[in-house]
Design an enzyme around this catalytic site. Structure first.
Site, PDB file in Angstrom:
ATOM      1  N   ASP A 220     -11.464 -21.184  15.754  1.00 23.42           N
ATOM      2  CA  ASP A 220     -10.939 -19.821  15.729  1.00 23.42           C
ATOM      3  C   ASP A 220     -11.780 -19.003  16.716  1.00 23.42           C
ATOM      4  O   ASP A 220     -12.871 -19.427  17.135  1.00 23.42           O
ATOM      5  CB  ASP A 220     -10.954 -19.219  14.317  1.00 23.42           C
ATOM      6  CG  ASP A 220      -9.970 -18.040  14.207  1.00 23.42           C
ATOM      7  OD1 ASP A 220      -9.555 -17.503  15.253  1.00 23.42           O
ATOM      8  OD2 ASP A 220      -9.621 -17.653  13.077  1.00 23.42           O
TER       9      ASP A 220
HETATM   10  C1  BGC Z   1      -7.521 -15.048  14.228  1.00 24.67           C
HETATM   11  C2  BGC Z   1      -6.540 -16.125  14.639  1.00 24.67           C
HETATM   12  C3  BGC Z   1      -5.924 -15.775  15.971  1.00 24.67           C
HETATM   13  C4  BGC Z   1      -7.028 -15.602  17.006  1.00 24.67           C
HETATM   14  C5  BGC Z   1      -6.541 -15.254  18.387  1.00 24.67           C
HETATM   15  C6  BGC Z   1      -8.505 -14.729  15.322  1.00 24.67           C
HETATM   16  O1  BGC Z   1      -9.207 -13.553  15.038  1.00 24.67           O
HETATM   17  O2  BGC Z   1      -8.190 -15.437  13.060  1.00 24.67           O
HETATM   18  O3  BGC Z   1      -5.560 -16.266  13.660  1.00 24.67           O
HETATM   19  O4  BGC Z   1      -5.008 -16.752  16.366  1.00 24.67           O
HETATM   20  O5  BGC Z   1      -7.886 -14.556  16.572  1.00 24.67           O
HETATM   21  O6  BGC Z   1      -6.079 -13.958  18.451  1.00 24.67           O
END
Ligand code: BGC
Length: 647
Positions: A220
């Site tokens: 993530d």
């Molecule tokens: C989130 C993800 C997301 C990623 C990209 C993160 O903060 O937890 O779900 O895909 O950011 O934006």
């Protein structure tokens, strides 16, 4: 992998080149683009940022909560396919979704992004969604692996969960979704049993060895604390680009474990090559009108009628519409925050288009977090007194439900509750429409409402769909996929131990309905609940063994004058158990269309896993031969048919 890549290139390959793309080895590899996801494309105009507001406009579909409330998995496929088209249009290779985390806590700030408190519902919808997106030759990222069930200090807390609960509740949706072979999996921010998920070799082993996942694992965004440890554990792609981390990795490039580096760099390169190949096959097959129709259909099927005391559908009454979501777009906040390509349609206008006599005036002007700003409520009270029906729209916008923090409580703001009381007092009939992404405690006011409709975060066609349900053009058929408790304190997980380092999953398997049903604790609305304008009866249950499976057949009869759809649910109870089991668990479901005064037969199949539990004594899924009860119901509380079977 291309053999001629240098060590330096491989080190660069295992991390993004920026926020959304891969390093292309000086043009040797295709540069793919990943983008949020998952209920509409969210893409910063400037791809070098994670910018939250300056994003491209795209079709805004309903939230995942609404999608699962349709109980129709073909709509998950259709939504995926529609989004696949959006991705092709915007040149996106991989959509960052679906999210399948279990709704353990009603307060979780990201519940609106997830599908259910039940692993079969969450996993099945995610699997069909993945198939839909990938049918368009666009990839997906199954997320957040795993136990990302809270936003509280999400990068630092360890989710302390026992092996059986982990397998049966938190890993199970990933296992089911992996049947669709997502191109990538995104690991979560949190730790599980003391180990950061970007470094969780053991659970990556389960993902690859047992769930058959053969794609690329990404972190993530900014979840990685130690790039080398993540690489060694099998996290293939650190996201996004991090200058300091990359510098450190390049400095120790020659000391890195070669096999691990080759493995991860190889996976990123293979994904780049796959994207390049698949791109050649991409052809849009849904125009904007078709994609909009998908967004509208999902909302129409996912709206849940929670209460109706003889007021809906509306007939020829004079309708007074009020409340903030009647004129503002409501959605959850964070990375899934979509900027709709279509201008917001006020509810009063939508009702007018559906032939109702609707008039709007302000009352609750704006909700910010857990507070609201009231407009001229006195004037609204006069309008309400002069109308036949008041439709009051309330709820929680993205300042209340968003990524990064959990909700403080699950009640509406005091100001909105005040507005409900004031309008209920003078209205001939009061319909409350709720726009939120997770359970709301309605106990202080539900007795004053004649009808309650759950609109959720309905996407860009929310007003149209709500208007069509209110006027009876659409017969509501959505049902809840999470329990609405009477009070937050009734939820064991909300009372479980937590501190600055851990969240203890001491309730074990007793999450959602598994708890309320087993211990007979009353709720506001049970899992699986939803009303219709039709009336259904269930009959003729037949249960028989066939091959290694159990076939369940029954008939749903519509004894009303209105065509309708019913989401029938099949629960299994182990009668002769040898380990603790929740009283009953959902194992299959089917939404059937039944004509007025007609009947429809439903057939569902229960495979071996429907009867199994995860044995920690044997380290495997186990079915103990004995007696099981098959229960068919409208929801977890209202079981209409039951039959025992010996396995
Ligand atoms: C989130 C993800 C997301 C990623 C990209 C993160 O903060 O937890 O779900 O895909 O950011 O934006």
């Amino acid at each position: 992998m291309k053999k001629d890549l240098t060590t330096e290139q491989k080190v660069k390959l295992v991390m993004g080149a920026d926020f959304w793309t891969n390093y292309d080895a000086e043009g040797a590899l295709y540069r793919f683009v990943v983008s949020d996801g998952p209920v509409g494309l969210r893409q910063p105009r400037d791809r070098m940022t994670t910018e939250q507001t300056d994003c491209i406009r795209s079709v805004a579909y309903p939230s995942f909560q609404i999608l699962s409330q349709t109980w129709d998995t073909s709509l998950a496929y259709e939504m995926g396919k529609s989004l696949g088209n959006d991705c092709i249009e915007q040149d996106v290779d991989i959509l960052l979704g679906p999210g399948v985390n279990i709704k353990r806590l009603p307060t979780n700030g990201r519940n609106f992004e997830y599908l259910s408190e039940d692993p079969v519902v969450a996993g099945t919808f995610a699997r069909e969604y993945i198939k839909g997106v990938q049918s368009m030759h666009v990839g997906t990222s199954l997320k957040h692996f795993c136990c990302n069930s809270s936003e509280l200090s999400r990068k630092w807390l360890s989710m302390e969960v026992d092996e059986r609960t982990l397998r049966e509740l938190y890993l199970r949706p990933f296992e089911i979704a992996c049947e669709a072979q997502p191109w990538t999996v995104m690991s979560s921010y949190n730790l599980v049993n003391g180990v950061r998920m970007s470094e969780h070799e053991k659970l990556y082993g389960v993902l690859r060895g047992e769930f058959g996942f053969d794609g690329m694992i990404m972190s993530d965004w900014e979840a990685v604390q130690d790039s080398e440890a993540s690489l060694n554990a099998g996290c293939n792609w650190e996201m996004p680009y991090n200058e300091r981390h990359q510098k450190e990795m390049l400095q120790k490039a020659e000391q890195l474990d070669r096999a691990k580096l080759d493995e991860s760099a190889g996976r990123v390169a293979a994904l780049a090559e796959k994207c390049a190949r698949e791109k050649e096959l991409r052809r849009m097959d849904m125009d904007l009108a078709a994609r909009r129709a998908t967004a509208q259909k999902i909302e129409e099927e996912g709206i849940v009628l929670l209460k109706n005391e003889g007021v809906l559908p509306l007939r020829k009454e004079r309708v007074f519409v009020t409340g903030a979501p009647a004129f503002r777009y409501y959605f959850g906040g964070g990375s899934s925050n979509v900027y709709p390509e279509r201008e917001f349609e006020p509810l009063a206008d939508a009702l007018g288009s559906e032939g109702a006599f609707a008039e709007f005036a302000e009352s609750v002007w704006e909700v910010q977090g857990h507070q609201a700003i009231l407009g001229n409520l006195k004037a609204a009270v006069v309008k309400a007194a002069e109308s036949d029906v008041t439709v009051l729209c309330v709820g929680e916008p993205n300042s209340c439900e968003y990524e990064g923090a959990d909700r403080q409580h699950i009640k509406l703001s005091k100001e909105e509750e005040l507005a409900i009381h004031a309008l209920a007092d003078v209205s001939e009939k009061l319909v409350v429409v709720v726009y939120a992404g997770a359970a709301i405690d309605m106990t202080d006011w539900i007795g004053e409402a004649d009808a309650v409709l759950w609109a959720g975060y309905g996407g860009e066609f929310v007003s149209r769909a709500v208007a069509r349900v209110l006027t009876g053009k659409v017969n509501p058929s959505g049902k809840l996929t999470e329990t609405f408790p009477l009070r937050l304190e009734d939820v064991p997980a909300e009372n479980a131990y937590r501190d600055e380092a851990v969240m203890l999953y001491s309730e074990g398997l007793n999450v959602g309905y598994r708890y309320f049903d087993t211990f007979g604790v009353p709720v506001l609305f049970p899992f699986g609940f939803g009303l219709s304008y039709s009336e259904f009866v269930y009959r003729d249950l037949r249960v028989r063994k066939e091959g290694g499976c159990v076939k369940v057949t029954f008939t749903v009869e519509n004894i009303s004058d209105t065509d309708g759809k019913e989401a029938a649910q099949v629960y299994v109870r182990e009668v002769t158990k040898e380990v603790y089991r929740p009283y009953k668990e959902l194992k299959a479901f089917k939404k059937v269309f039944v004509k007025a005064h007609g009947s429809t037969e439903a057939e569902l199949t229960l495979d071996e896993r429907a009867f199994a539990y995860y044995s920690v004594a044997k380290d495997k899924w186990t079915v103990k031969p004995g007696v099981f009860e098959i229960m068919v119901g409208r929801n977890v509380e209202e079981i209409e048919l039951r039959q025992k079977i010996r396995l």
